[in-house]
Design a protein around this motif. Structure first.
Motif, PDB file in Angstrom:
ATOM      1  N   ALA A 360       0.834  -1.200   0.000  1.00  0.00           N
ATOM      2  CA  ALA A 360       0.000   0.000   0.000  1.00  0.00           C
ATOM      3  C   ALA A 360       0.872   1.254   0.000  1.00  0.00           C
ATOM      4  O   ALA A 360       2.044   1.213   0.361  1.00  0.00           O
ATOM      5  CB  ALA A 360      -0.903   0.000   1.239  1.00  0.00           C
ATOM      6  N   PRO A 361       0.311   2.403  -0.406  1.00  0.00           N
ATOM      7  CA  PRO A 361       1.073   3.653  -0.427  1.00  0.00           C
ATOM      8  C   PRO A 361       1.131   4.320   0.944  1.00  0.00           C
ATOM      9  O   PRO A 361       0.407   3.937   1.869  1.00  0.00           O
ATOM     10  CB  PRO A 361       0.283   4.524  -1.405  1.00  0.00           C
ATOM     11  N   GLU A 362       1.986   5.322   1.061  1.00  0.00           N
ATOM     12  CA  GLU A 362       2.001   6.155   2.266  1.00  0.00           C
ATOM     13  C   GLU A 362       0.593   6.661   2.550  1.00  0.00           C
ATOM     14  O   GLU A 362      -0.179   6.941   1.630  1.00  0.00           O
ATOM     15  CB  GLU A 362       2.929   7.356   2.083  1.00  0.00           C
ATOM     16  N   SER A 363       0.265   6.826   3.830  1.00  0.00           N
ATOM     17  CA  SER A 363      -1.128   7.137   4.169  1.00  0.00           C
ATOM     18  C   SER A 363      -1.290   8.311   5.118  1.00  0.00           C
ATOM     19  O   SER A 363      -2.403   8.590   5.549  1.00  0.00           O
ATOM     20  CB  SER A 363      -1.769   5.896   4.818  1.00  0.00           C
ATOM     21  N   THR A 364      -0.216   9.008   5.457  1.00  0.00           N
ATOM     22  CA  THR A 364      -0.305  10.008   6.526  1.00  0.00           C
ATOM     23  C   THR A 364      -0.849  11.362   6.072  1.00  0.00           C
ATOM     24  O   THR A 364      -1.162  12.201   6.907  1.00  0.00           O
ATOM     25  CB  THR A 364       1.064  10.230   7.180  1.00  0.00           C
ATOM     26  N   GLY A 365      -0.946  11.598   4.765  1.00  0.00           N
ATOM     27  CA  GLY A 365      -1.527  12.852   4.296  1.00  0.00           C
ATOM     28  C   GLY A 365      -0.522  13.967   4.146  1.00  0.00           C
ATOM     29  O   GLY A 365      -0.707  14.877   3.344  1.00  0.00           O
ATOM     30  N   HIS A 366       0.541  13.965   4.918  1.00  0.00           N
ATOM     31  CA  HIS A 366       1.651  14.902   4.778  1.00  0.00           C
ATOM     32  C   HIS A 366       2.911  14.068   4.562  1.00  0.00           C
ATOM     33  O   HIS A 366       2.907  12.846   4.720  1.00  0.00           O
ATOM     34  CB  HIS A 366       1.814  15.779   6.022  1.00  0.00           C
ATOM     35  N   ALA A 367       3.989  14.726   4.209  1.00  0.00           N
ATOM     36  CA  ALA A 367       5.245  14.020   4.020  1.00  0.00           C
ATOM     37  C   ALA A 367       5.578  13.235   5.287  1.00  0.00           C
ATOM     38  O   ALA A 367       5.696  13.807   6.377  1.00  0.00           O
ATOM     39  CB  ALA A 367       6.363  15.004   3.694  1.00  0.00           C
ATOM     40  N   GLY A 368       5.716  11.914   5.134  1.00  0.00           N
ATOM     41  CA  GLY A 368       5.937  11.068   6.300  1.00  0.00           C
ATOM     42  C   GLY A 368       7.208  11.408   7.040  1.00  0.00           C
ATOM     43  O   GLY A 368       7.257  11.322   8.272  1.00  0.00           O
ATOM     44  N   ALA A 369       8.246  11.803   6.313  1.00  0.00           N
ATOM     45  CA  ALA A 369       9.506  12.142   6.973  1.00  0.00           C
ATOM     46  C   ALA A 369       9.332  13.342   7.899  1.00  0.00           C
ATOM     47  O   ALA A 369       9.913  13.393   8.992  1.00  0.00           O
ATOM     48  CB  ALA A 369      10.590  12.425   5.934  1.00  0.00           C
ATOM     49  N   LEU A 370       8.517  14.303   7.492  1.00  0.00           N
ATOM     50  CA  LEU A 370       8.269  15.471   8.341  1.00  0.00           C
ATOM     51  C   LEU A 370       7.474  15.090   9.581  1.00  0.00           C
ATOM     52  O   LEU A 370       7.809  15.494  10.702  1.00  0.00           O
ATOM     53  CB  LEU A 370       7.512  16.549   7.561  1.00  0.00           C
ATOM     54  N   LEU A 371       6.408  14.320   9.394  1.00  0.00           N
ATOM     55  CA  LEU A 371       5.595  13.919  10.544  1.00  0.00           C
ATOM     56  C   LEU A 371       6.408  13.051  11.507  1.00  0.00           C
ATOM     57  O   LEU A 371       6.316  13.204  12.727  1.00  0.00           O
ATOM     58  CB  LEU A 371       4.355  13.166  10.076  1.00  0.00           C
ATOM     59  N   GLY A 372       7.197  12.133  10.949  1.00  0.00           N
ATOM     60  CA  GLY A 372       8.051  11.311  11.806  1.00  0.00           C
ATOM     61  C   GLY A 372       9.060  12.148  12.560  1.00  0.00           C
ATOM     62  O   GLY A 372       9.325  11.903  13.751  1.00  0.00           O
ATOM     63  N   ALA A 373       9.626  13.150  11.880  1.00  0.00           N
ATOM     64  CA  ALA A 373      10.592  14.033  12.545  1.00  0.00           C
ATOM     65  C   ALA A 373       9.942  14.788  13.691  1.00  0.00           C
ATOM     66  O   ALA A 373      10.549  14.986  14.753  1.00  0.00           O
ATOM     67  CB  ALA A 373      11.190  15.011  11.530  1.00  0.00           C
TER      68      ALA A 373
END
Length: 389
Positions: A360-373
């Protein structure tokens, strides 16, 4: 232990619970914390008054009245998330509840792409972003306090915040965490971009209930993030998930790899563009190489795309054999192609792995690297009970 200390401890528990689960009704908070509803109501009222919490009437209607949910106030405090990507730097001011309040992208000049120049550009971007964050008016709170800084880097990063190497940034053994802490005086978390995408997916994505999750992040290089038992598996010194350093075949054992590994030299965007040129395939340099190759009707392009997918699938078969992920998340350049790639990869895995994971594709709606950071930055800040002081 004094009554005040007990109240502070219990308020901290409520804050951490709301951070993990999002908006909740007071009765649900009471059940989850084993506190009485009256105690929860009193502590919530105090934190509503101080601005740490807000409430909304978006819950189910019971007895003719909507259930009031409480949540962390996005504007009470923030973290600054920074994604130092291959060709740009993106920053986001992220509220206490994980809401992205403000987002901006800087693109360095081509002449600034030496390692020292990219570091100087990065430091300038962060300083400007922190200045703008201090002046930001989020509505409910003027100038919300910035608690910590989280930074995403395309390359392996040790648990101490040292960038082991990043070929696209031309960095080697860069103590980025120490540099940022000394310059900005904030708690700092520096981590690999694919690992941060995995953290975002495991905490706020559609697959956060998956016990095991694998992120395949395709950019100029190729990285991955591994979640086991709903927690990132960092490996030795924080450098797990280096799928780009897998060997495509036994002939690669004769080479020594500095910077990009064998798999990403062949399957990352730079290597793929080179392979397309060698095959005489016309590629528009301004457009994404993967999208062009995988959707082309040119016979040579179709042959190369089939080979590339075979090679990606072979790597994923090895991943599945090692830890049997429930979900494989396609991130980076693969995310917008997930509808096409899902069937292609699934058919290649079928019969080669014991259990074909969901793809499946990324699902967070925003750039995952930013949200994870933003998440690891808040982890580094520490207990939210500090906000009660």
């Amino acid at each position: 232990m004094t009554t005040r200390t007990i109240a502070r401890t219990n308020s901290g528990r409520i804050l951490e619970l709301l951070r993990a689960r999002g908006p909740m009704a007071r009765a649900d908070v009471a059940q989850a914390t084993a506190l009485s509803v009256s105690t929860v109501s009193r502590l919530v009222a105090e934190m509503l008054g101080s601005g740490l919490l807000v409430q909304s009437e978006d819950g189910a209607v019971t007895g003719g009245r909507p259930t009031r949910h409480v949540r962390l106030n996005a504007a009470a405090a923030t973290t600054l998330a920074v994604d130092i990507a291959d060709h740009h730097t993106q920053v986001a001011l992220v509220g206490l509840d994980g809401t992205v309040l403000r987002e901006r992208t800087w693109v360095p000049d081509a002449a600034e792409m030496t390692g020292d120049a990219r570091l100087a550009h990065t430091l300038d971007v962060i300083e400007q972003a922190l200045t703008e964050a201090t002046a930001y008016d989020a509505g409910e709170h003027d100038n919300p306090r910035c608690l910590a800084l989280g930074v995403s880097v395309p390359g392996p990063v040790t648990s101490a915040g040292v960038v082991r190497f990043s070929p696209s940034l031309v960095w080697d053994d860069l103590p980025l965490g120490d540099l940022l802490r000394e310059r900005f005086g904030l708690p700092v978390a520096v981590a690999n971009d694919a690992n941060l995408i995995a953290i975002a997916e495991s905490r706020v994505g559609d697959y956060r209930d998956a016990a095991s999750l694998f992120v395949l992040a395709v950019f100029d290089g190729i990285g991955s993030g591994i979640v086991v038992d709903r927690a990132l598996w960092p490996g030795n010194a924080g450098c797990s998930g280096q799928i780009g350093r897998m060997l495509l075949d036994s002939t690669a054992i004769a080479n020594v790899y500095v910077g990009y590994g064998d798999l990403e030299r062949q399957l990352g965007s730079v290597g793929l563009a080179r392979r397309a040129a060698d095959a005489g395939i016309a590629i528009r340099p301004e457009s994404d190489i993967f999208a062009q190759l995988f959707t082309s009707t040119d016979p040579a392009a179709r042959d190369l795309s089939a080979l590339v997918l075979d090679q990606f699938a072979a790597a994923l078969v090895n991943v599945c054999a090692l830890f049997d992920p429930e979900v494989i998340v396609l991130a980076g350049r693969f995310a917008p192609l997930a509808d096409h790639l899902h069937g292609e990869l699934e058919s290649r895995l079928t019969g080669r792995v014991l259990s074909v994971p969901r793809i499946a594709p990324e699902s967070t709606g925003h750039a995952g690297a930013l949200l994870g950071a933003a998440h690891v930055a808040l982890d580094t800040y520490g207990a939210l009970s500090q906000l009660l002081d």
